[in-house]
Enzyme design. Structure first.
Site, mmCIF file in Angstrom:
data_model
loop_
_atom_site.group_PDB
_atom_site.id
_atom_site.type_symbol
_atom_site.label_atom_id
_atom_site.label_comp_id
_atom_site.label_asym_id
_atom_site.label_seq_id
_atom_site.Cartn_x
_atom_site.Cartn_y
_atom_site.Cartn_z
ATOM 1 N N CYS A 43 2.326 21.499 3.863
ATOM 2 C CA CYS A 43 2.133 22.765 4.567
ATOM 3 C C CYS A 43 1.508 23.774 3.605
ATOM 4 O O CYS A 43 2.058 24.013 2.522
ATOM 5 C CB CYS A 43 3.464 23.291 5.090
ATOM 6 N N ASP A 50 4.604 17.499 5.079
ATOM 7 C CA ASP A 50 4.470 17.211 6.511
ATOM 8 C C ASP A 50 4.251 15.719 6.663
ATOM 9 O O ASP A 50 3.510 15.114 5.888
ATOM 10 C CB ASP A 50 3.278 17.957 7.115
ATOM 11 N N GLU A 66 -13.856 0.197 7.219
ATOM 12 C CA GLU A 66 -13.197 -0.795 6.354
ATOM 13 C C GLU A 66 -11.785 -0.294 6.054
ATOM 14 O O GLU A 66 -11.587 0.861 5.690
ATOM 15 C CB GLU A 66 -14.028 -0.968 5.080
ATOM 16 N N HIS A 84 -1.991 21.260 10.492
ATOM 17 C CA HIS A 84 -2.062 20.058 11.336
ATOM 18 C C HIS A 84 -3.388 19.977 12.097
ATOM 19 O O HIS A 84 -4.008 18.912 12.171
ATOM 20 C CB HIS A 84 -0.911 20.037 12.341
#
Length: 130
Positions: A43, A50, A66, A84
């Protein structure tokens, strides 16, 4: 810790390059789904960790992502302070830039913290050529 304060800071994050391989099955459309249950970042406000599960589904064109390179890229977020919403969209942008899919969807399902659960969904669809 690297802290991302705004969307403009996306490019300043130092991350490994995402590796791709040739798609050897281009005669049909198909989807690929990755589930990443151990994503971590930090955060940017509190410095607290998080945790999230990411689900990435894409329809490849000429290239596939890949997996070892994806793992190294994802793990590089461990000490990055990022919101987020920013991290979900940054991952989508980087994956699209690497493999140029026909379509890609990403869901960042973040664990509860402070009584709030966050789920961020972002989608890319290649524009139709006219």
């Amino acid at each position: 810790m690297q802290r991302v304060k705004a969307a403009a800071d996306f490019e300043a994050i130092e991350l490994p390059a995402i590796q791709v391989v040739d798609n050897l099955v281009q005669e049909r459309s198909y989807s690929v789904t990755f589930t990443i249950p151990e994503f971590t970042c930090v955060c940017p406000m509190t410095g607290q960790p998080d945790f999230a599960t990411f689900r990435i589904t894409y329809v490849p064109d000429a290239h596939l992502i890949e997996l070892k390179g994806l793992k190294l890229y994802i793990n590089a977020y461990r000490n990055v302070g990022i919101f987020h919403e920013f991290v979900t969209n940054k991952i989508l942008s980087d994956l699209v830039a690497a493999c140029h899919p026909l379509r890609m969807e990403i869901e960042g399902d973040f664990n509860v913290r402070g009584g709030i659960k966050t789920v961020v969904n972002a989608t890319y669809e290649r524009p139709q050529s006219s």
